[in-house]
Design a protein around this motif. Structure first.
Motif: not given
Length: 106
Positions: A73-101
């Motif tokens: 995002a910094a290199e391209r001076d743009a937004w980057i969007a994509g989903s990947h697997v993370e652990r939810r902070a509240s309970d550690g469950a696996l989630v498919n989270r869309l990140r937009v940076v």
């Protein structure tokens, strides 16, 4: 005066269960893509639908994936969007989270 929003859809042949390789390949696609305001990666672009590998990917690769997206995002001076697997902070469950940076890392 407004201008049209330019999107670049990154079509990536995701290699199941290979986050590092997928991040490296996505980096090349983002860097070679024409200029855009937003680059959109495929759903689960780091792991594919290899469900058995998700716990490892969430634990070992989620932070480096987000760091890579911030760098692009910094290199391209743009937004980057994509989903990947993370652990939810509240309970550690696996989630498919869309990140937009954004270009400032937000």
């Amino acid at each position: 005066m407004s201008r049209p929003l330019c999107l670049s859809l990154i079509q990536l042949d995701v290699r199941d269960a290979d986050p590092r390789e997928n991040v490296a390949r996505a980096a090349e696609f983002v860097r070679r893509a024409p200029g855009a305001d937003v680059y959109v990666l495929p759903e689960l672009w780091t792991t594919g639908y290899a469900h058995a590998t998700w716990p490892h990917a969430a634990d070992a690769h989620a932070e480096e994936t987000l760091a890579a997206m911030r760098a692009w995002a910094a290199e391209r001076d743009a937004w980057i969007a994509g989903s990947h697997v993370e652990r939810r902070a509240s309970d550690g469950a696996l989630v498919n989270r869309l990140r937009v940076v954004g270009p400032a890392g937000e």
